[in-house]
Design an enzyme around this catalytic site. Structure first.
Site, PDB file in Angstrom:
ATOM      1  N   HIS A 122     -12.328  -1.021   2.887  1.00 33.14           N
ATOM      2  CA  HIS A 122     -12.625  -0.405   1.588  1.00 33.14           C
ATOM      3  C   HIS A 122     -13.650  -1.198   0.789  1.00 33.14           C
ATOM      4  CE1 HIS A 122      -8.468   1.806   1.705  1.00 33.14           C
ATOM      5  NE2 HIS A 122      -9.357   2.321   2.530  1.00 33.14           N
TER       6      HIS A 122
ATOM      7  N   GLU B 109       9.056  -3.037   1.107  1.00 31.81           N
ATOM      8  CA  GLU B 109       9.808  -1.790   1.218  1.00 31.81           C
ATOM      9  C   GLU B 109       9.691  -1.243   2.632  1.00 31.81           C
ATOM     10  OE1 GLU B 109       8.666   0.005  -3.164  1.00 31.81           O
ATOM     11  OE2 GLU B 109       7.339   0.281  -1.477  1.00 31.81           O
TER      12      GLU B 109
HETATM   13  P1  NAD Z   1       0.207   0.189  -1.368  1.00 35.31           P
HETATM   14  O1  NAD Z   1       0.177  -0.101  -2.836  1.00 35.31           O
HETATM   15  O2  NAD Z   1       0.293   1.578  -0.910  1.00 35.31           O
HETATM   16  O3  NAD Z   1       1.414  -0.585  -0.694  1.00 35.31           O
HETATM   17  C1  NAD Z   1       1.641  -1.908  -0.928  1.00 35.31           C
HETATM   18  C2  NAD Z   1       2.945  -2.267  -0.226  1.00 35.31           C
HETATM   19  O4  NAD Z   1       3.134  -3.658  -0.410  1.00 35.31           O
HETATM   20  C3  NAD Z   1       4.174  -1.572  -0.796  1.00 35.31           C
HETATM   21  O5  NAD Z   1       4.832  -0.853   0.239  1.00 35.31           O
HETATM   22  C4  NAD Z   1       5.058  -2.712  -1.309  1.00 35.31           C
HETATM   23  O6  NAD Z   1       6.411  -2.560  -0.963  1.00 35.31           O
HETATM   24  C5  NAD Z   1       4.506  -3.912  -0.580  1.00 35.31           C
HETATM   25  N1  NAD Z   1       4.614  -5.181  -1.304  1.00 35.31           N
HETATM   26  C6  NAD Z   1       4.527  -5.400  -2.641  1.00 35.31           C
HETATM   27  N2  NAD Z   1       4.612  -6.712  -2.912  1.00 35.31           N
HETATM   28  C7  NAD Z   1       4.776  -7.331  -1.715  1.00 35.31           C
HETATM   29  C8  NAD Z   1       4.911  -8.685  -1.320  1.00 35.31           C
HETATM   30  N3  NAD Z   1       4.911  -9.676  -2.222  1.00 35.31           N
HETATM   31  N4  NAD Z   1       5.063  -8.961  -0.001  1.00 35.31           N
HETATM   32  C9  NAD Z   1       5.072  -7.961   0.930  1.00 35.31           C
HETATM   33  N5  NAD Z   1       4.928  -6.667   0.611  1.00 35.31           N
HETATM   34  C10 NAD Z   1       4.778  -6.358  -0.691  1.00 35.31           C
HETATM   35  O7  NAD Z   1      -1.053  -0.574  -0.794  1.00 35.31           O
HETATM   36  P2  NAD Z   1      -1.964  -0.246   0.416  1.00 35.31           P
HETATM   37  O8  NAD Z   1      -1.153   0.329   1.531  1.00 35.31           O
HETATM   38  O9  NAD Z   1      -2.751  -1.442   0.670  1.00 35.31           O
HETATM   39  O10 NAD Z   1      -2.950   0.911  -0.089  1.00 35.31           O
HETATM   40  C11 NAD Z   1      -3.278   1.161  -1.419  1.00 35.31           C
HETATM   41  C12 NAD Z   1      -4.766   1.222  -1.732  1.00 35.31           C
HETATM   42  O11 NAD Z   1      -4.971   0.459  -2.910  1.00 35.31           O
HETATM   43  C13 NAD Z   1      -5.715   0.646  -0.746  1.00 35.31           C
HETATM   44  O12 NAD Z   1      -6.668   1.614  -0.492  1.00 35.31           O
HETATM   45  C14 NAD Z   1      -6.387  -0.568  -1.421  1.00 35.31           C
HETATM   46  O13 NAD Z   1      -7.781  -0.526  -1.232  1.00 35.31           O
HETATM   47  C15 NAD Z   1      -6.104  -0.401  -2.871  1.00 35.31           C
HETATM   48  N6  NAD Z   1      -5.703  -1.602  -3.623  1.00 35.31           N
HETATM   49  C16 NAD Z   1      -6.184  -2.842  -3.298  1.00 35.31           C
HETATM   50  C17 NAD Z   1      -5.759  -3.972  -4.005  1.00 35.31           C
HETATM   51  C18 NAD Z   1      -6.329  -5.332  -3.646  1.00 35.31           C
HETATM   52  O14 NAD Z   1      -7.450  -5.434  -3.173  1.00 35.31           O
HETATM   53  N7  NAD Z   1      -5.576  -6.412  -3.840  1.00 35.31           N
HETATM   54  C19 NAD Z   1      -4.824  -3.843  -5.028  1.00 35.31           C
HETATM   55  C20 NAD Z   1      -4.361  -2.552  -5.348  1.00 35.31           C
HETATM   56  C21 NAD Z   1      -4.813  -1.446  -4.626  1.00 35.31           C
END
Ligand code: NAD
Ligand code: ZN
Length: 234
Positions: free
Chosen positions: A111, A211
């Protein structure tokens, strides 16, 4: 499994960066993140229509967050596994650049990366620091070379994934003998299909996510725990 692996590939999502203070979409229930709607700041059509919305979000939320965020134990553990020659590639959905800051070298960013900013006309690159300062006098910002519009080098909703990166991620997935998912809900594409592909090629599949995910049932091992805790131990 890690000791036995000859070619380990990791897939990471927003969950791995949660403990670095970058909220996942669903974790962002309070605070300033809530003020901005991802359906607007992360959507290409909205960005083209009203770029000030994105740059307001960038100035108030994204930039301060990126400046303070540091790699956590999970990012660092992955960089060490790569340095030891065990881990061959990280495929990530994250756009925060924390894998690279931790020292990881082979990072396939599906992304893009929100730390890189580009001119939409001449492709000139800018750092977030330069553009952040520029916003004081010019809002929304334009290219100093050609006055074109600037944009983050990320894949917005409504845009397709970079083909070359996706191709490479697919190749790594087909090639690996251990595929580890860390911090992804595994509901969007290609997140939902890469682990399945790895499994079909005969790789072992490990999922570390707080989760349950829809692919837990096909994994060899599942840990419903925090990424930094698990990877720190590993
Ligand atoms: P998602 O938000 O769909 O899922 C994140 C998962 O991480 C959840 O199922 C949750 O249970 C789990 N989680 C939360 N905290 C955790 C921890 N400390 N340890 C382990 N697991 C944990 O995220 P996704 O599947 O990556 O997709 C969402 C979209 O959001 C992507 O397209 C991404 O580009 C974007 N995004 C990116 C960032 C970033 O770059 N850090 C942040 C937010 C969203
Ligand atoms: Zn330009």
């Amino acid at each position: 499994m890690i000791f036995q692996a000859k070619y380990m590939v990791v897939f990471t999502g927003a969950g791995i960066s949660a403990e670095s203070g970058i909220p996942t979409y669903r974790g962002a229930e309070d605070g300033v993140w809530h003020k901005y709607d991802p359906a607007k700041y992360a959507n290409i059509r909205y960005f083209l229509k009203d770029p000030k919305y994105y740059w307001g979000f960038f100035r108030e939320v994204r930039y301060p967050l990126l400046k303070q965020a540091e790699p956590n134990k999970a990012h660092i553990a992955l960089a060490k596994l790569e340095a030891k020659g065990v881990l061959r590639a990280i495929i990530t959905q994250n756009i925060d650049g924390l894998h690279q800051l931790a020292g990881s070298r082979r990072v396939l960013e599906l992304h893009g990366n929100t730390r890189r900013i580009l001119c939409m006309e001449c492709n000139k690159g800018y750092t977030i620091d330069t553009v952040y300062r520029q916003l004081e006098t010019q809002f929304p910002p334009t290219c100093s070379g050609c006055s074109g519009r600037l944009r983050p080098e990320v894949v917005f909703f409504g845009e397709s994934l970079p083909t070359a990166v996706l191709e490479e991620a697919t190749q790594e997935t087909r090639r690996c003998d251990l595929f580890m998912v860390i911090g992804s809900s595994l509901v969007v594409q290609p997140a939902a299909s890469l682990p399945v592909m790895a499994k079909q090629q005969g790789a072992r599949l490990v999922i570390i996510n707080k989760e349950p995910t829809p692919l837990d049932s096909i994994a060899d091992v599942v840990f419903h725990s925090a990424a930094s805790e698990m990877l720190g131990d590993i």
